[in-house]
Motif scaffolding. Sequence first.
Motif, PDB file in Angstrom:
ATOM      1  N   VAL A   1      65.932   9.035  43.087  1.00  0.00           N
ATOM      2  CA  VAL A   1      65.063   8.672  41.969  1.00  0.00           C
ATOM      3  C   VAL A   1      64.713   9.905  41.146  1.00  0.00           C
ATOM      4  O   VAL A   1      64.710   9.877  39.910  1.00  0.00           O
ATOM      5  N   ALA A   2      64.443  11.034  41.839  1.00  0.00           N
ATOM      6  CA  ALA A   2      64.109  12.267  41.122  1.00  0.00           C
ATOM      7  C   ALA A   2      65.280  12.726  40.260  1.00  0.00           C
ATOM      8  O   ALA A   2      65.112  13.093  39.098  1.00  0.00           O
ATOM      9  N   VAL A   3      66.490  12.676  40.821  1.00  0.00           N
ATOM     10  CA  VAL A   3      67.659  13.119  40.063  1.00  0.00           C
ATOM     11  C   VAL A   3      67.917  12.177  38.880  1.00  0.00           C
ATOM     12  O   VAL A   3      68.329  12.603  37.808  1.00  0.00           O
ATOM     13  N   TYR A   4      67.605  10.882  39.089  1.00  0.00           N
ATOM     14  CA  TYR A   4      67.828   9.886  38.052  1.00  0.00           C
ATOM     15  C   TYR A   4      67.009  10.204  36.803  1.00  0.00           C
ATOM     16  O   TYR A   4      67.435   9.940  35.687  1.00  0.00           O
ATOM     17  N   SER A   5      65.810  10.800  36.979  1.00  0.00           N
ATOM     18  CA  SER A   5      64.905  10.958  35.844  1.00  0.00           C
ATOM     19  C   SER A   5      65.042  12.310  35.148  1.00  0.00           C
ATOM     20  O   SER A   5      64.384  12.543  34.147  1.00  0.00           O
ATOM     21  N   ILE A   6      65.885  13.217  35.660  1.00  0.00           N
ATOM     22  CA  ILE A   6      65.985  14.519  35.002  1.00  0.00           C
ATOM     23  C   ILE A   6      66.959  14.445  33.836  1.00  0.00           C
ATOM     24  O   ILE A   6      67.840  13.588  33.818  1.00  0.00           O
ATOM     25  N   PRO A   7      66.794  15.323  32.835  1.00  0.00           N
ATOM     26  CA  PRO A   7      67.775  15.367  31.750  1.00  0.00           C
ATOM     27  C   PRO A   7      69.075  15.955  32.284  1.00  0.00           C
ATOM     28  O   PRO A   7      69.205  17.160  32.427  1.00  0.00           O
ATOM     29  N   LYS A   8      70.017  15.057  32.590  1.00  0.00           N
ATOM     30  CA  LYS A   8      71.234  15.508  33.279  1.00  0.00           C
ATOM     31  C   LYS A   8      72.107  16.406  32.418  1.00  0.00           C
ATOM     32  O   LYS A   8      72.965  17.118  32.922  1.00  0.00           O
ATOM     33  N   ILE A   9      71.855  16.399  31.112  1.00  0.00           N
ATOM     34  CA  ILE A   9      72.706  17.211  30.243  1.00  0.00           C
ATOM     35  C   ILE A   9      72.571  18.699  30.598  1.00  0.00           C
ATOM     36  O   ILE A   9      73.503  19.471  30.420  1.00  0.00           O
ATOM     37  N   THR A  10      71.424  19.086  31.174  1.00  0.00           N
ATOM     38  CA  THR A  10      71.261  20.495  31.546  1.00  0.00           C
ATOM     39  C   THR A  10      72.236  20.901  32.645  1.00  0.00           C
ATOM     40  O   THR A  10      72.487  22.081  32.840  1.00  0.00           O
ATOM     41  N   LEU A  11      72.742  19.901  33.390  1.00  0.00           N
ATOM     42  CA  LEU A  11      73.667  20.238  34.477  1.00  0.00           C
ATOM     43  C   LEU A  11      75.085  20.445  33.960  1.00  0.00           C
ATOM     44  O   LEU A  11      75.965  20.889  34.702  1.00  0.00           O
ATOM     45  N   TYR A  12      75.315  20.096  32.693  1.00  0.00           N
ATOM     46  CA  TYR A  12      76.684  20.118  32.196  1.00  0.00           C
ATOM     47  C   TYR A  12      77.345  21.495  32.260  1.00  0.00           C
ATOM     48  O   TYR A  12      78.512  21.586  32.655  1.00  0.00           O
TER      49      TYR A  12
END
Lengths: 244, 258
Positions: free
Chosen positions: A93-104
């Motif tokens: 759930v925590a990973v779901y809510s983060i702005p995943k674009i930062t991981l790109y």
Amino acid sequence: MRGWGNTLKLVVLLLVVWQLMAWFVGDVALRTPLQTVVFTAKLVATPVFWGHFAETAQAFGMALLLAVAIGLSLGFLLGLNRFASEVLEPLLVAVYSIPKITLYPILLLSFGLGIASKVAFGTIHGVIPITLFTLGAVRAVRPVFIKTGRVMGLGTGHMIATILLPAAMPEIFTGLRVGFSLTLIGTLLGEMFASQRGLGFLLMNAIGLHNVDLIMALTFLLVLFAGSASSLLLYLNRRLYERA
Amino acid sequence: MTQAGGGILKRAALWRIALLVVAVGGLELLCLTGRIDRLTMQPPHRILVDMVALLAGGQLNTAIAKTLGNAALAFVIAMVVGVTVAVVLHYFRSLRHTLDPLFATYYAIPMFAFYPLLIVLFGLGDTPQIFIGAMLAVVAVIVNTLNGLDRIPRVLLKTARVNQLSAWETATQVMLPCATPYILTGAKLAVAYSLIGIIGAEFIMSTGGMGYEISFAYTNFDNAKMYPLILLILAVSIAINTLLARWEKVLMARRGLS
């Protein structure tokens, strides 16, 4: 069929708003619906477009396949194991809510500048909702069904295929629907940020050239595809719930 | 029964922490032994040291302030517009039914595809980013507020009518307070969406902000700056989400809804 009437009304409403905005803003930044459709028809006739389209379609297809395969297996695994799901669900759930674009950038550094990092980016967008919905669905299956299966001596494979999957189908399908949309968004975002091919790249390129026709046509195509695919999935999803 | 449930939860939390420690330790080991080279990733302890140094140095303060400020602005716009639109739609049933399919498919549409258009419209300033953030967040607020308004007990509305409250008074004194827990659910999503919108937009094309700094550091292979920034954004968004989730739980429990 009140649903269709509403969809039709909505489409007309959106077209009117679009037309009014185009008149209001002017030719520098927007095109009217008619102009956009005409340019889109021209764009679709060029082979360059289909090259980029094929690249996006391939990346999206692979990402979706991976997201569905990993999401379903993880979802069933965690759904059947209460403790493991207690441990991992909050993390998901925590990973779901983060702005995943930062991981790109991390993905780019580990997978390189090509289709692999796009696929990976699409997959991490789609895999979590599929896992979470499947997990919830499997856990909510009525215990009496599972007990019946156990009494009949079903193995895990049989249990999933004949009891869990049919019983949890509507919610699992909801997960697949959300996963489909998010995978598409992830794939396109990946192409927009760092890529040399694909529709997302074409869109970014069009801003660089200030090609409003191309921006409008591509946005129109992407929204049309995402909107109609998601409406279709939503319709199928509601049918599943009605049957259940 | 509850005690056993609490024990399991506690044990799960311990396992979760252990799992995270093992994962970070494993990364550290892989980085230190050179399995993951320095160009791909810094060892985790290095990232933490760099992050502290960057924060203490203060050269990122403008970027952080810009991103969080814009996200806050987008969030406020989304809340105000979202709640207002929801109350209006609650009155006009037919318009609401027309818009229902839009709300149902809204989050399937790649909103960032509109970003180029917004840049052309507003120029490359803060406006298109705030617009994207608010656009992403507003529908979550509308849908959840409508959900809350639908659940207001009839008797409260009747009481309002008996006391001859005007439409405005009914909305502000009866409907909105009653729907607060649901609006808060919408607010929680809106926070996440406005952050995603702002940072994503900064990433794709912008002139400043945390997303821009990350993409700038990435193009310069400046890992000493990129990883701490990524960690910072993840930490900030997870912290905000956890806090809001806690608060929501407390509110829901007070109304006996959880």
